[in-house]
Design an enzyme around this catalytic site. Structure first.
Site, short mmCIF file in Angstrom:
data_model
loop_
_atom_site.label_atom_id
_atom_site.label_comp_id
_atom_site.label_asym_id
_atom_site.label_seq_id
_atom_site.Cartn_x
_atom_site.Cartn_y
_atom_site.Cartn_z
N ASP A 101 -7.78 15.95 0.25
CA ASP A 101 -6.55 15.81 -0.54
C ASP A 101 -6.80 15.64 -2.04
O ASP A 101 -5.85 15.46 -2.81
CB ASP A 101 -5.66 14.67 0.00
CG ASP A 101 -6.37 13.33 0.05
OD1 ASP A 101 -7.61 13.32 0.16
OD2 ASP A 101 -5.70 12.29 -0.01
N HIS A 117 -0.75 7.89 -5.30
CA HIS A 117 -1.48 8.20 -4.07
C HIS A 117 -0.86 7.43 -2.89
O HIS A 117 -1.53 6.73 -2.15
CB HIS A 117 -2.96 7.82 -4.24
CG HIS A 117 -3.89 8.72 -3.48
ND1 HIS A 117 -3.74 10.08 -3.46
CD2 HIS A 117 -4.98 8.46 -2.69
CE1 HIS A 117 -4.70 10.61 -2.72
NE2 HIS A 117 -5.45 9.66 -2.23
ZN ZN Z 1 -7.24 10.17 -1.20
ZN ZN Z 2 -10.46 9.52 -0.14
#
Ligand code: ZN
Ligand code: ZN
Length: 306
Positions: A64, A267
């Site tokens: 990601d 995040h």
């Molecule tokens: Zn991450």
């Molecule tokens: Zn990570």
């Protein structure tokens, strides 16, 4: 100095949030931190030229955080990029970047220089430094500090002109602390710089993916802006530990201990639909907190001359 939150989700994108990448625009140049899937489209939406990106910093190699890279390289190639692109990443960054290029059968017409991150200084110019510090995650992972250099003294342009020093490169030489000669006459920095006046440089710290801990406080201390991951809420504290991530509360405690001016949480796990909860949890520990939204921009104003 403008910080743009290109995405703010972790693990997978959601309808509302792209995966996390951050752009810092400083003196006309763009610095990209992480290159998550979808980043190039977010850059376009934000009106940020990725042809003006010369440095990309990859915190670590989890899916990601990096899968936007090959697509971005392909686009830069199609747009006839010629400038070298530097990509900083943890151990084996060269192999990883080459694999991504090979995977997509790319023949790049510009140079890509992959540089392994070691703790400390990564990039330095006359006006800023970018440095890295280690984090505590399930793979090698680094945080970053973007620091504008402190300005010692105020340049008196009028005085310089009156002394007959021609406008141009000699000015920056004097500002860098060198003597200059004009028509056989030597001028010293103190002739045109008032050293009683100082301006502190701005500081932005980026902490993406880590188990919150005190080891990196010294690197991020007194930041104007701390960008910290907050994948979980405190109710999932155990899960945060297992996966080596932080909770909103933990990130806020870090912000308080590091005496930063402002905290942005990003995040975020797509499981949390309501950002109010995240904000409330963090604000109990650190008041000046914001939860990132995609394409949100924060301008860091210049410090006043002291
Ligand atoms: Zn991450
Ligand atoms: Zn990570």
């Amino acid at each position: 100095m403008i910080v743009c939150f290109l995405g703010s989700s972790s693990g997978m994108p959601s309808k509302e949030r792209n995966l996390t990448s951050i752009n810092i625009n400083f003196e006309g140049e763009n610095f990209l931190f992480d290159a998550a899937e979808g980043t190039q489209r977010q850059l376009i939406s934000a009106g940020i030229s990725f042809m003006k990106i010369n440095n990309i910093f990859l915190s670590h190699f989890h899916a990601d955080h990096i899968l936007g890279l090959p697509g971005m390289l392909a686009t830069m190639n199609m747009l006839d990029r010629t400038n070298e692109l530097k990509i900083f990443g943890p151990k084996n960054v060269k192999e990883k970047v080459n694999t991504l290029i090979d995977l997509a059968l790319m023949q790049l017409n510009f140079k890509v220089k992959a540089i392994e991150i070691k703790k400390g200084l990564l990039v330095e110019s006359n006006s800023y430094t970018i440095s890295a510090f280690p984090l505590k995650h399930s793979t090698h992972c680094f945080g970053f500090v973007f620091k504008e250099k402190d300005k010692k003294g105020k340049f008196d342009r009028k005085k310089a002109e009156a002394l007959g020093i021609p406008v141009g490169p000699l000015y920056s030489k004097l500002q860098q602390g060198f003597n200059v000669k004009v028509n056989g006459k030597t001028f010293k920095p103190k002739d045109v710089i008032d050293f009683s006046k100082q301006r502190k440089g701005r500081k932005v710290s980026i902490v993406l993916d880590t188990m919150a801990n005190n080891s990196y406080l010294k690197f991020i201390k007194e930041s104007d802006l701390l960008i910290h991951e907050a994948v979980f809420l405190e109710e999932k504290k155990e899960r945060a530990k297992e996966t080596m991530h932080s909770t909103a509360r933990e990130a806020a405690i870090i912000a308080r201990k590091a005496k930063v001016k402002q905290l942005v949480l990003t995040h975020l796990s797509p499981r949390y639909k309501d950002e109010k909860e995240i904000l409330e949890e963090a604000k109990k520990e650190f008041e000046n907190t914001v939860v990132a939204k995609d394409l949100m921009k924060i301008e860091i104003p210049r410090h006043k001359i002291e």
